[in-house]
Motif scaffolding. Structure first.
Motif, PDB file in Angstrom:
ATOM      1  N   PRO A 357       0.799  -1.224   0.000  1.00 37.53           N
ATOM      2  CA  PRO A 357       0.000   0.000   0.000  1.00 37.53           C
ATOM      3  C   PRO A 357       0.835   1.279   0.000  1.00 37.53           C
ATOM      4  CG  PRO A 357      -0.981  -1.609   1.474  1.00 37.53           C
ATOM      5  CD  PRO A 357       0.347  -2.159   1.065  1.00 37.53           C
ATOM      6  N   CYS A 360       2.562   1.834  -3.332  1.00 41.47           N
ATOM      7  CA  CYS A 360       1.595   2.356  -4.306  1.00 41.47           C
ATOM      8  C   CYS A 360       1.283   3.829  -4.028  1.00 41.47           C
ATOM      9  CB  CYS A 360       0.300   1.539  -4.260  1.00 41.47           C
ATOM     10  SG  CYS A 360       0.426  -0.102  -5.003  1.00 41.47           S
ATOM     11  N   ILE A 367      -0.785  -2.156  -8.901  1.00 43.55           N
ATOM     12  CA  ILE A 367      -0.505  -3.067  -7.804  1.00 43.55           C
ATOM     13  C   ILE A 367       0.255  -4.298  -8.298  1.00 43.55           C
ATOM     14  CG2 ILE A 367      -2.760  -4.201  -8.031  1.00 43.55           C
ATOM     15  CD1 ILE A 367      -0.720  -3.623  -4.783  1.00 43.55           C
ATOM     16  N   SER A 445      -2.545  -9.810  -5.477  1.00 44.85           N
ATOM     17  CA  SER A 445      -3.352  -8.588  -5.546  1.00 44.85           C
ATOM     18  C   SER A 445      -4.780  -8.850  -5.069  1.00 44.85           C
ATOM     19  CB  SER A 445      -3.364  -8.065  -6.987  1.00 44.85           C
ATOM     20  OG  SER A 445      -4.316  -7.044  -7.150  1.00 44.85           O
ATOM     21  N   LEU A 448      -4.797  -9.154  -1.324  1.00 46.11           N
ATOM     22  CA  LEU A 448      -4.664  -7.847  -0.691  1.00 46.11           C
ATOM     23  C   LEU A 448      -5.984  -7.096  -0.721  1.00 46.11           C
ATOM     24  CD1 LEU A 448      -2.877  -5.699   0.610  1.00 46.11           C
ATOM     25  CD2 LEU A 448      -2.171  -4.987  -1.692  1.00 46.11           C
ATOM     26  N   ALA A 449      -6.661  -7.126  -1.866  1.00 43.58           N
ATOM     27  CA  ALA A 449      -7.956  -6.449  -1.983  1.00 43.58           C
ATOM     28  C   ALA A 449      -8.973  -7.068  -1.028  1.00 43.58           C
ATOM     29  CB  ALA A 449      -8.455  -6.533  -3.425  1.00 43.58           C
ATOM     30  N   ASN A 465      -7.046  -1.274  -4.989  1.00 49.38           N
ATOM     31  CA  ASN A 465      -5.640  -1.081  -5.332  1.00 49.38           C
ATOM     32  C   ASN A 465      -5.444   0.049  -6.346  1.00 49.38           C
ATOM     33  OD1 ASN A 465      -4.795  -3.276  -3.667  1.00 49.38           O
ATOM     34  ND2 ASN A 465      -5.456  -4.706  -5.247  1.00 49.38           N
ATOM     35  N   HIS A 466      -6.395   0.185  -7.257  1.00 45.21           N
ATOM     36  CA  HIS A 466      -6.266   1.196  -8.313  1.00 45.21           C
ATOM     37  C   HIS A 466      -6.498   2.615  -7.779  1.00 45.21           C
ATOM     38  CE1 HIS A 466      -5.529   1.403 -12.587  1.00 45.21           C
ATOM     39  NE2 HIS A 466      -6.459   2.322 -12.729  1.00 45.21           N
ATOM     40  N   TRP A 468      -5.097   4.137  -5.506  1.00 47.21           N
ATOM     41  CA  TRP A 468      -3.842   4.850  -5.229  1.00 47.21           C
ATOM     42  C   TRP A 468      -3.362   5.604  -6.473  1.00 47.21           C
ATOM     43  CZ3 TRP A 468      -2.870   5.618  -0.428  1.00 47.21           C
ATOM     44  CH2 TRP A 468      -3.118   4.642   0.540  1.00 47.21           C
TER      45      TRP A 468
END
Length: 525
Positions: A357, A360, A367, A445, A448-449, A465-466, A468
């Motif tokens: 995180p 990013c 990510i 990924s 993480l999400a 993730n996007h 960021w």
């Protein structure tokens, strides 16, 4: 001709007549294709081919009649021929039969041509016979072509009469050749217009395998430096189209097929995905196939799907408060042990949750690019620590590598200690092969999400993730930073031709990265 011959199959030096069984008839026939052996000699095989194909077509026609009787419907001709093509086919078969008879010693005992029969044929050609007399004269021949799937005209219809008259003409011509041959003249040729002007049956081109076409396209793109993942993301598109079509011959695909496939996809997949991945992939593949003479027409060129405009209820990037909440949760993350006190979570997954995180947040990188980083991709350039995002580590959407200066706050939090303690290879996934690393990074990924959603740290409507990437763009605009440099950091393409001149140096990138304010992580415990 020496090229591909319709219905002729060569397998390891032996020839076969081959006919594909239509999909709806396969339960009746019990096979997907029919074959008849023709031997190892091509010349002999070519002589035997018409008769063998006729037998195979007869089998399919029988299955078709059985299917039609169960549905109580009349199906169109499976292998339709024009009246002149039926006439020339009949003529050629009659001449071939005459050749066969003349090799039989009993031929001399056969009688002469029946003058009354000839007169009836001439009346048939002129159209002076009613339907019943035509039926008696050539009806059996019409039905033979019907059994082969070449005719679907109903007796007594205009189309049926046209076919019957063409057969009368063919029979007359064949009888004329018989008379000439009886006199020793074997040079005769047809003289009636239906036979002279008959359009020859074209040899059917070799099928173009959809799977082979895709593999060749991926190979060409990979050799050119694209599709580092070997087309993994788009391969399900090809399989989806193949299953929908029920065959694998790209040559037979029509624009109507693709539109029907598109409409079927919309029942299960969003319009955005259908347009941006499925149809886009097929259009690109067909365009390449046409450019490389694999297909003659790009039937996919104008098959498109409108995408609904996204309705946003908020900004697509994290707010200051949301970013702080995620970074704090990430910084203090500890895996949960199982009931026996063992940590089941892989070390690379733990590292991804702790470091991805904030990496990013200060780079705006994708990510997957962060999760593909290797130990060797973090290095010192002069007095700056840099992370290199490179296709050597896995898939990079922009294709080229890029170096991104690491923000001082990341260094202060001990990232370099983590890098130095790590084994050689990926920092945040367990694969060492770049192609597998890309897939492993994608799975990481998703983990993480899922974790961010479980912690209720992702507001509704945001891509966890996007977001960021959106946030960094917003920060850069608020700070008045050079957007060309920001694009170079994030791996976005230039929008202006002039942007292609010169380079975005590490010094320029560092100036942008250093302008990004540190997060006051102590504000939230």
């Amino acid at each position: 001709m020496a090229g591909a011959q319709r219905y002729l199959l060569n397998r390891s030096g032996r020839f076969f007549a081959r006919l594909v069984v239509p999909k709806d008839l396969r339960p009746i026939v019990g096979k997907t294709e029919l074959r008849a052996p023709l031997g190892p000699d091509r010349r002999t095989a070519m002589k035997l081919l018409p008769g063998a194909v006729a037998q195979l077509q007869h089998q399919i026609a029988q299955a078709e009649r059985k299917a039609a009787s169960s549905r109580n419907t009349i199906l169109p001709a499976r292998y339709p021929l024009a009246p002149d093509q039926i006439a020339i086919s009949h003529y050629q078969q009659r001449i071939a039969f005459d050749d066969q008879l003349r090799n039989d010693p009993r031929y001399a005992s056969l009688g002469n041509v029946d003058d009354l029969y000839v007169a009836e044929l001439r009346a048939g050609v002129a159209g002076r016979l009613n339907d019943n007399r035509l039926q008696d004269l050539v009806g059996e021949h019409v039905e033979r072509f019907r059994r082969l799937g070449n005719v679907d005209a109903q007796p007594g219809s205009d189309e049926w009469r046209t076919i019957a008259r063409a057969l009368c003409s063919a029979e007359l011509e064949a009888l004329a050749r018989v008379v000439e041959r009886d006199e020793g003249d074997f040079t005769g040729r047809p003289t009636s217009p239906p036979l002279i002007n008959a359009k020859a049956l074209e040899d059917e081109p070799e099928p173009v395998s959809l799977a082979n076409l895709w593999n060749d396209y991926v190979k060409a793109r990979t050799m050119a430096g694209f599709m580092k993942d070997g087309g993994r993301r788009q391969r399900p598109v090809i399989e989806s189209l193949r299953k929908f079509l029920g065959h694998s011959d790209a040559r037979k695909v029509t624009r109507k097929d693709l539109m029907s496939w598109r409409d079927d996809l919309l029942n299960r997949i969003s319009a955005k995905t259908v347009a941006g991945i499925y149809l886009s992939t097929i259009r690109t593949l067909w365009a390449w196939a046409v450019e490389n003479d694999r297909l003659s027409e790009n039937v996919a060129e104008n098959v498109r799907q409108a995408k609904p405009k996204r309705q946003r209820s908020r900004d697509p990037g994290y707010s200051d408060k949301e970013a702080l909440a995620i970074l704090n949760a990430s910084r203090v993350y500890q895996p949960t042990p199982d009931p026996f006190g063992h940590i089941r979570e892989h070390a690379t997954t733990i590292a991804a949750k702790r470091w991805a995180p904030i990496l990013c947040a200060f780079s705006g990188a994708r990510i997957s690019e962060i999760l593909q980083l290797r130990k060797a991709d973090v290095f010192q350039e002069g007095d700056r620590w840099v992370m290199r995002i490179t296709p050597d580590a896995g898939a990079v959407k922009a294709g080229d590598f890029r170096d991104v200066p690491i923000h001082q706050q990341i260094l202060d939090l001990g990232f370099l200690d983590h890098v130095k303690a790590a084994k050689d290879g990926p920092l945040f996934n367990s694969s060492t092969d770049p192609a597998k690393s890309a897939r492993s990074a994608q799975r990481q990924s998703e983990r993480l999400a899922a974790w961010l959603h479980e912690q209720e740290l992702v507001p509704k409507g945001l891509q966890p993730n996007h977001a960021w990437r959106h946030r960094l763009k917003t920060q850069a605009r608020n700070l008045g930073l050079d957007m060309r440099i920001v694009n170079a950091i994030q791996g976005h393409s230039d929008r202006d031709m002039s942007d292609g001149y010169g380079v975005v140096s590490l010094i320029a990138k560092a100036r942008v990265i250093d302008a990004l304010p540190a997060y006051d992580l102590e504000l939230i415990s």
